[in-house]
Scaffold this active site. Structure first.
Site, short mmCIF file in Angstrom:
data_model
loop_
_atom_site.label_atom_id
_atom_site.label_comp_id
_atom_site.label_asym_id
_atom_site.label_seq_id
_atom_site.Cartn_x
_atom_site.Cartn_y
_atom_site.Cartn_z
N SER A 108 18.37 14.67 -15.90
CA SER A 108 18.92 14.68 -14.54
C SER A 108 19.61 16.00 -14.26
CB SER A 108 19.92 13.54 -14.36
OG SER A 108 21.13 13.82 -15.05
N SER A 110 22.79 16.34 -13.37
CA SER A 110 24.25 16.16 -13.37
C SER A 110 25.00 17.27 -14.08
CB SER A 110 24.61 14.81 -14.01
OG SER A 110 24.34 14.82 -15.40
N LYS A 165 27.72 14.87 -20.93
CA LYS A 165 28.69 15.33 -19.94
C LYS A 165 29.64 16.30 -20.65
CE LYS A 165 27.16 12.32 -16.87
NZ LYS A 165 26.34 12.74 -15.73
N SER A 268 27.07 13.65 -10.05
CA SER A 268 27.19 13.23 -11.44
C SER A 268 27.83 11.85 -11.52
CB SER A 268 28.03 14.24 -12.23
OG SER A 268 28.27 13.76 -13.55
#
Length: 303
Positions: A108, A110, A165, A268
């Site tokens: 993704s 994010s 993350k 995100s």
């Protein structure tokens, strides 16, 4: 089945293959090969006796068949031969992947602009300690994740999935994000404007900044059209340690947990929505892009 789901099951698949081929390899080395040798010795002894008998009767025997018979009798069956060949390779891959480095694919946007969709990254599995394969239980503690680290972890909503993350807060930290400005333990982040970032997937531009707070420095993206508030956060564990309003949120991170956010701040799904990440869910630290099939220039270390 998604790529990440396959990777999630890959460790178990490798483990089963390693155990299966390992059992066959050890069984052959310590038992089956000896039985083949014993059977070959008996067959060759019988061959030699027949040859000797022919000579005694004045018949010249064919001496060329003995080596062919020996090779045939000692040859491993195909299933044993392949297991013996695969076992050391599978064992090495399992060891490296479980205790050293594990590959992941970024699915993704994010973590834009730091990581792009399609980046194949390597994750250091031993930076934060030695964890037991499959169950991901820490056996030996070495270091703890630090603010600013890009970390792969088990998704709290569904531990079968892996997320990546950036660590924004560790246990005891107070993280505040209001009007798209980050504050950690009272220290306000400094933002240096950078050229707008073009998202080639969405064909749109986002505002780009160099965010710096303490030793933590990395690029982030902001979308001017996105609201500052967090819509519909989950009723996650320790939810009472967070407060939300129209300007953003404030959270105090429980001990043994981490607060994660994506660098693409307005695109995100992270700790703002589903809460804190327990230490037991940490997989490792991302440190290198080893391939991106769509852009080989992406190869290199990441921050």
């Amino acid at each position: 089945m998604s790529f990440q789901t396959i990777l999630s099951n890959f460790a178990l698949i490798l483990f089963v293959l390693m155990i299966g081929t390992g059992i066959i390899w050890f069984l052959d080395v310590f038992h089956l090969s000896k039985k083949r040798r014993q059977a070959a010795d008996l067959a060759l002894a019988a061959w030699d006796a027949r040859q000797e008998k022919l000579r005694a009767e004045g018949i010249q025997p064919d001496e060329n068949g003995r080596e062919a018979l020996k090779e045939k009798l000692l040859k491993q069956p195909i299933w044993i031969e392949y297991s013996g060949s695969f076992f050391p390779v599978i064992a090495v891959v399992f060891f490296l992947r479980s205790f050293m480095y594990e590959p992941f694919k970024i699915p993704s946007s994010s973590m834009l602009p730091t990581l792009e969709i399609g980046d194949l990254i390597l994750v250091n599995k031993y930076t934060y300690g030695i964890r037991l394969p499959i169950i991901n239980k820490k056996a030996i503690s070495i270091n703890d994740p630090q603010r600013g680290d890009m970390v792969v972890f088990k998704y709290p909503r569904d531990p079968s999935l892996d997320y990546i993350k950036r660590v924004i807060g560790v246990g005891g930290d107070k993280v505040v994000y209001r009007n798209k400005q980050l504050t950690v333990n009272g220290e306000i982040a400094q933002y240096q404007p950078m050229p707008d970032y073009l998202d080639t997937e969405r064909l749109s531009y986002s505002r780009q900044f160099l965010e710096k707070i303490g030793p933590m420095e990395h690029r982030i993206l902001n979308d001017d059209n996105a609201p500052s508030y967090v819509p519909n956060p989950d009723p996650f564990l320790h939810r009472s340690m967070c407060s939300y309003n129209t300007d953003g949120f404030a959270c105090t991170v429980p001990q043994g947990y981490y607060f994660m956010m994506g660098d693409n701040r307005d695109n995100s799904l992270d700790s703002r929505y589903w809460g804190f990440v327990p230490d037991d869910y940490i997989v490792g630290k991302a440190f290198f892009v080893w391939m991106n099939l769509g852009n080989v220039k992406r190869i290199g270390s990441v921050n």
